[in-house]
Design a protein around this motif. Sequence first.
Motif, PDB file in Angstrom:
ATOM      1  N   VAL A   1     -24.580  -8.493 -19.445  1.00  0.00           N
ATOM      2  CA  VAL A   1     -25.969  -8.130 -19.750  1.00  0.00           C
ATOM      3  C   VAL A   1     -26.936  -9.232 -19.314  1.00  0.00           C
ATOM      4  O   VAL A   1     -26.709 -10.422 -19.575  1.00  0.00           O
ATOM      5  CB  VAL A   1     -26.128  -7.848 -21.254  1.00  0.00           C
ATOM      6  N   THR A   2     -28.024  -8.835 -18.669  1.00  0.00           N
ATOM      7  CA  THR A   2     -29.054  -9.786 -18.233  1.00  0.00           C
ATOM      8  C   THR A   2     -29.974 -10.144 -19.401  1.00  0.00           C
ATOM      9  O   THR A   2     -29.890  -9.558 -20.478  1.00  0.00           O
ATOM     10  CB  THR A   2     -29.900  -9.177 -17.108  1.00  0.00           C
ATOM     11  N   ARG A   3     -30.883 -11.107 -19.167  1.00  0.00           N
ATOM     12  CA  ARG A   3     -31.825 -11.498 -20.225  1.00  0.00           C
ATOM     13  C   ARG A   3     -32.752 -10.340 -20.592  1.00  0.00           C
ATOM     14  O   ARG A   3     -32.932 -10.015 -21.764  1.00  0.00           O
ATOM     15  CB  ARG A   3     -32.639 -12.712 -19.773  1.00  0.00           C
TER      16      ARG A   3
ATOM     17  N   SER B   1     -29.453  -2.849 -17.268  1.00  0.00           N
ATOM     18  CA  SER B   1     -29.430  -3.958 -18.233  1.00  0.00           C
ATOM     19  C   SER B   1     -28.330  -4.963 -17.908  1.00  0.00           C
ATOM     20  O   SER B   1     -28.147  -5.939 -18.638  1.00  0.00           O
ATOM     21  CB  SER B   1     -29.234  -3.420 -19.648  1.00  0.00           C
ATOM     22  N   MET B   2     -27.581  -4.708 -16.808  1.00  0.00           N
ATOM     23  CA  MET B   2     -26.484  -5.588 -16.434  1.00  0.00           C
ATOM     24  C   MET B   2     -26.689  -6.175 -15.037  1.00  0.00           C
ATOM     25  O   MET B   2     -27.495  -5.674 -14.253  1.00  0.00           O
ATOM     26  CB  MET B   2     -25.160  -4.820 -16.463  1.00  0.00           C
ATOM     27  N   HIS B   3     -25.924  -7.211 -14.753  1.00  0.00           N
ATOM     28  CA  HIS B   3     -25.918  -7.806 -13.411  1.00  0.00           C
ATOM     29  C   HIS B   3     -25.281  -6.842 -12.423  1.00  0.00           C
ATOM     30  O   HIS B   3     -24.515  -5.947 -12.805  1.00  0.00           O
ATOM     31  CB  HIS B   3     -25.151  -9.137 -13.411  1.00  0.00           C
ATOM     32  N   ARG B   4     -25.575  -7.035 -11.154  1.00  0.00           N
ATOM     33  CA  ARG B   4     -25.032  -6.154 -10.119  1.00  0.00           C
ATOM     34  C   ARG B   4     -23.514  -6.185 -10.078  1.00  0.00           C
ATOM     35  O   ARG B   4     -22.868  -5.172  -9.838  1.00  0.00           O
ATOM     36  CB  ARG B   4     -25.606  -6.539  -8.749  1.00  0.00           C
TER      37      ARG B   4
ATOM     38  N   ILE C   1     -37.347  -5.991 -14.738  1.00  0.00           N
ATOM     39  CA  ILE C   1     -35.929  -5.962 -14.344  1.00  0.00           C
ATOM     40  C   ILE C   1     -35.745  -6.527 -12.942  1.00  0.00           C
ATOM     41  O   ILE C   1     -34.826  -7.324 -12.679  1.00  0.00           O
ATOM     42  CB  ILE C   1     -35.392  -4.516 -14.419  1.00  0.00           C
ATOM     43  N   LYS C   2     -36.608  -6.131 -12.020  1.00  0.00           N
ATOM     44  CA  LYS C   2     -36.511  -6.598 -10.632  1.00  0.00           C
ATOM     45  C   LYS C   2     -36.732  -8.101 -10.540  1.00  0.00           C
ATOM     46  O   LYS C   2     -36.077  -8.785  -9.751  1.00  0.00           O
ATOM     47  CB  LYS C   2     -37.540  -5.857  -9.776  1.00  0.00           C
ATOM     48  N   VAL C   3     -37.658  -8.622 -11.351  1.00  0.00           N
ATOM     49  CA  VAL C   3     -37.956 -10.055 -11.327  1.00  0.00           C
ATOM     50  C   VAL C   3     -36.804 -10.854 -11.932  1.00  0.00           C
ATOM     51  O   VAL C   3     -36.455 -11.952 -11.451  1.00  0.00           O
ATOM     52  CB  VAL C   3     -39.274 -10.347 -12.081  1.00  0.00           C
ATOM     53  N   ASP C   4     -36.173 -10.299 -12.979  1.00  0.00           N
ATOM     54  CA  ASP C   4     -35.146 -11.041 -13.709  1.00  0.00           C
ATOM     55  C   ASP C   4     -33.847 -11.179 -12.928  1.00  0.00           C
ATOM     56  O   ASP C   4     -33.188 -12.223 -12.981  1.00  0.00           O
ATOM     57  CB  ASP C   4     -34.878 -10.326 -15.042  1.00  0.00           C
ATOM     58  N   SER C   5     -33.445 -10.136 -12.197  1.00  0.00           N
ATOM     59  CA  SER C   5     -32.163 -10.190 -11.479  1.00  0.00           C
ATOM     60  C   SER C   5     -32.187  -9.214 -10.316  1.00  0.00           C
ATOM     61  O   SER C   5     -32.895  -8.196 -10.371  1.00  0.00           O
ATOM     62  CB  SER C   5     -30.996  -9.838 -12.423  1.00  0.00           C
ATOM     63  N   PRO C   6     -31.452  -9.510  -9.241  1.00  0.00           N
ATOM     64  CA  PRO C   6     -31.441  -8.612  -8.083  1.00  0.00           C
ATOM     65  C   PRO C   6     -30.746  -7.292  -8.401  1.00  0.00           C
ATOM     66  O   PRO C   6     -29.828  -7.235  -9.215  1.00  0.00           O
ATOM     67  CB  PRO C   6     -30.672  -9.412  -7.028  1.00  0.00           C
ATOM     68  N   GLY C   7     -31.226  -6.225  -7.759  1.00  0.00           N
ATOM     69  CA  GLY C   7     -30.625  -4.925  -7.959  1.00  0.00           C
ATOM     70  C   GLY C   7     -31.667  -3.880  -8.313  1.00  0.00           C
ATOM     71  O   GLY C   7     -32.837  -4.205  -8.545  1.00  0.00           O
ATOM     72  N   PRO C   8     -31.281  -2.624  -8.355  1.00  0.00           N
ATOM     73  CA  PRO C   8     -32.230  -1.549  -8.674  1.00  0.00           C
ATOM     74  C   PRO C   8     -32.681  -1.609 -10.130  1.00  0.00           C
ATOM     75  O   PRO C   8     -31.971  -2.139 -10.994  1.00  0.00           O
ATOM     76  CB  PRO C   8     -31.421  -0.277  -8.394  1.00  0.00           C
ATOM     77  N   ALA C   9     -33.866  -1.069 -10.416  1.00  0.00           N
ATOM     78  CA  ALA C   9     -34.379  -1.060 -11.791  1.00  0.00           C
ATOM     79  C   ALA C   9     -33.684   0.012 -12.622  1.00  0.00           C
ATOM     80  O   ALA C   9     -33.488  -0.152 -13.824  1.00  0.00           O
ATOM     81  CB  ALA C   9     -35.887  -0.829 -11.795  1.00  0.00           C
ATOM     82  N   VAL C  10     -33.298   1.107 -11.970  1.00  0.00           N
ATOM     83  CA  VAL C  10     -32.650   2.225 -12.667  1.00  0.00           C
ATOM     84  C   VAL C  10     -31.294   2.475 -12.030  1.00  0.00           C
ATOM     85  O   VAL C  10     -31.139   2.375 -10.808  1.00  0.00           O
ATOM     86  CB  VAL C  10     -33.513   3.505 -12.583  1.00  0.00           C
ATOM     87  N   TYR C  11     -30.312   2.740 -12.854  1.00  0.00           N
ATOM     88  CA  TYR C  11     -28.998   3.083 -12.306  1.00  0.00           C
ATOM     89  C   TYR C  11     -28.527   4.408 -12.871  1.00  0.00           C
ATOM     90  O   TYR C  11     -29.047   4.901 -13.883  1.00  0.00           O
ATOM     91  CB  TYR C  11     -27.983   1.978 -12.593  1.00  0.00           C
TER      92      TYR C  11
END
Length: 479
Positions: free
Chosen positions: A372-374, A337-340, A308-318
């Motif tokens: 939703v991110t990849r 699972s979503m963009h910031r 998750i961290k590699v795919d998009s910026p932001g925390p891994a857990v929300y």
Amino acid sequence: MGLHTPSAPAVRTASRGVLLGQRGVSQGAVLALSDILSGVLCIGFTNLVLRFFGKVSINWETILIWLGVWLFWRFYQGLYPGYGKSPQTELRLHTVSTVQVLLVQLAAVLAFDRLAIGVGGVVIAWLLILLLALLVRYGVRSLLIRAGNFGRPVSIIGAGQTASLLIAHLQANPAYGLIPLAAYDDNPVLQGTLLHGVPIRGSIEQALTDPLTEQALISIPSARAETQQKLVNSVYAAFPVTWVVPDLFGIPNQGLLPHNIGSIATLEVRNNLRSRRSKMVKRTMDLLASVLGTLVISPILLAIAIAIKVDSPGPAVYRARRLGRDGKLFDCFKFRSMHRDAEAKLQEVLSTDPQLKAEFEATHKLKDDPRVTRVGNLLRKTSLDEFPQLFNVIVGEMSLVGPRPIVEAEVVKYGEIYTAYKQVRPGMTGYWQANGRSDTSYSERVGMDSFYVTNWTPWLDLVILIQTVRVVLMGKGAY
């Protein structure tokens, strides 16, 4: 519906009872053979374990006697072939029959050591049978269903809304073993039409004078008591097996127990939510499974967090604010699972696409969600995004199985059902996730949550967990 009470036929269809028995025996025999196969395999494996540790091997003559006792007890409980039993009832009977034989054999070990194989061998063998026999039974029955050789045809007496619900459920769940073949109704408008593909062949009188099946299912709960009595007696005289749908819609049905007071039939309605023993069992299951599960899958959790961290910026857990038991708010953990900037993306899409806006307002979900991110897309399809909720289960905010956790804005859509909803902890999975997931409408989800809360038992939880594994592996209805 222009219902009239037909007279019973002069000759009872005894030959159909013979056909019913023959069909049930053949299908029951296949399932019994699958149990025997499971038992033999488990005993063989137990022998290997005992030999590896230098213990005395299993006495095949002795254990086969106990297998015979087990098969007889299951036959007495109606598991061969087990038509019409709900998944939770079937699971309960399977577990109870196996554990009971285990306990009896353990008693024999202590009393007459020469009659048994030793405590260790007994426990290993029957625990293996408990697991394997259930899986083999499901597999064999699935093969029978696919080959069109499981179940018995049933005639539906009455073709109204209740019949429609019954037929739809039986067709969607062939493991019940009840196959709607024909329907009958005294309303001439319905005669000659189809109900979920089942032909409405004619009047109820025709069903009695020329029955096409061995079993009838009377689905006219709204009929007056006197009419219902005459109808049941007439159908009972014409069919070897008769089931009746009572006028008890909305009443919890998993806790119904039949009793009689003299000649008066009564039904006990159990409130499982009030059972301290059942709640203790549920909490124990939650703690054991969530703690052990977290330890086992901790490497997977770490790998997902890194992806998750590699795919998009932001925390891994929300943290998502959700309503829990007694209406208290809590932080529901999920893998992101979503963009910031998901909320801004959502508002932008909804403001420019009326169709997506209508979809979101109806279900609070979007099938093709631009937020939703990849990695998030994969997590949602496999339900891996729910894994951090194991921590919610451990601290007592959620359960492994329960109603869907909702936000405050959804309370109004639950209406009076919310009073029952908030009596239990929301679940990582639930009845709606195991029966359609996101393919269901919002009102269907509310109905499924209501059914779960009012009909909850630990057996229902186990069935839902098994069904969830199947649904997740198939990737059905997830987005």
